[in-house]
Write a protein that holds these residues in place. Sequence first.
Motif, mmCIF file in Angstrom:
data_model
loop_
_atom_site.group_PDB
_atom_site.id
_atom_site.type_symbol
_atom_site.label_atom_id
_atom_site.label_comp_id
_atom_site.label_asym_id
_atom_site.label_seq_id
_atom_site.Cartn_x
_atom_site.Cartn_y
_atom_site.Cartn_z
ATOM 1 N N THR A 94 0.854 -1.175 0.000
ATOM 2 C CA THR A 94 0.000 0.000 0.000
ATOM 3 C C THR A 94 0.896 1.233 0.000
ATOM 4 N N THR A 95 0.282 2.389 -0.185
ATOM 5 C CA THR A 95 1.035 3.650 -0.183
ATOM 6 C C THR A 95 0.725 4.421 1.083
ATOM 7 N N ASP A 96 1.763 4.836 1.773
ATOM 8 C CA ASP A 96 1.635 5.613 2.999
ATOM 9 C C ASP A 96 2.323 6.951 2.787
ATOM 10 N N HIS A 97 1.722 8.025 3.278
ATOM 11 C CA HIS A 97 2.304 9.358 3.099
ATOM 12 C C HIS A 97 3.164 9.731 4.290
ATOM 13 N N ASP A 98 4.416 10.075 4.037
ATOM 14 C CA ASP A 98 5.331 10.537 5.070
ATOM 15 C C ASP A 98 5.200 12.052 5.169
ATOM 16 N N TYR A 99 4.580 12.516 6.257
ATOM 17 C CA TYR A 99 4.311 13.944 6.397
ATOM 18 C C TYR A 99 5.567 14.732 6.770
ATOM 19 N N THR B 227 8.719 14.053 5.275
ATOM 20 C CA THR B 227 9.435 14.259 4.016
ATOM 21 C C THR B 227 8.518 14.746 2.903
ATOM 22 N N GLY B 228 7.204 14.560 3.090
ATOM 23 C CA GLY B 228 6.257 14.934 2.050
ATOM 24 C C GLY B 228 6.177 13.937 0.915
ATOM 25 N N GLU B 229 6.782 12.760 1.085
ATOM 26 C CA GLU B 229 6.823 11.754 0.025
ATOM 27 C C GLU B 229 5.863 10.610 0.333
#
Length: 240
Positions: free
Chosen positions: A170-175, A177-179
């Motif tokens: 799945t895709t998780d957002h790293d707040y 790094t913004g990636e």
Amino acid sequence: MDLAPLASALLLSRSAPASMMEATVTEPTATLTATDTTSHQGEFYFLQPSRWADGVGHGLQFANEAALCRPGMNTVDPPNGDPAQYSERPHLIHVPAEGGLPRDFEVYASIWIVSRALKEVFEAVDSAGFAFAACDFTLADGSPGPQYYLCDVVRELDALDAPASRVKITTDHDYITGEDVPFYSAVGGASLVFRKEALDGAHVFRQSGSGFFPICDRVMFDALERASLDGVRLRDVSAL
């Protein structure tokens, strides 16, 4: 003879899901990688306490839980290796009405609790992979019990060979790094393969970006098998 139908059937059978396991992440946009992982059986294992046969479990509680929590927090953090992490020495008590006496390996409030014997195995095989905090332990009659320790796996590595594994991504957002970063899940079953060259001699680790249990290799598995301690569960990650 036309071999195309047979090849298609074999390909579909290889990508069929394995049995269900405990996990916490589900997302409708997940993708699945798949491959034949039978050649990797017996290489790596999930390491965790086993379930109690009676379904009740241990009767451990913290006598000083409030003092062990960080300011503003309501739960105790796992040990991180800092001798000054807790404001006072953790104190476990046994409450028979809640369950039995602890085995060599237990979990309470998401924290591993291990006996002296299990700690010695962990340290003998890979001392740098763990953090421990010694506990006082009081039995129900007020007498001191055997030595136990809070424990956690503190090494984190990115060692998963995702293309060679069958694993939900799945895709998780790293707040910070913004990636967008991948998050690996074993919901619905998985067959995991790890890159041995990425371990650099480690025998236990947590896979970064995943909801997996801590992972150990065959060296740790063999040491735990020889020790024959109570409460240890090891699951081959090639067939979850």
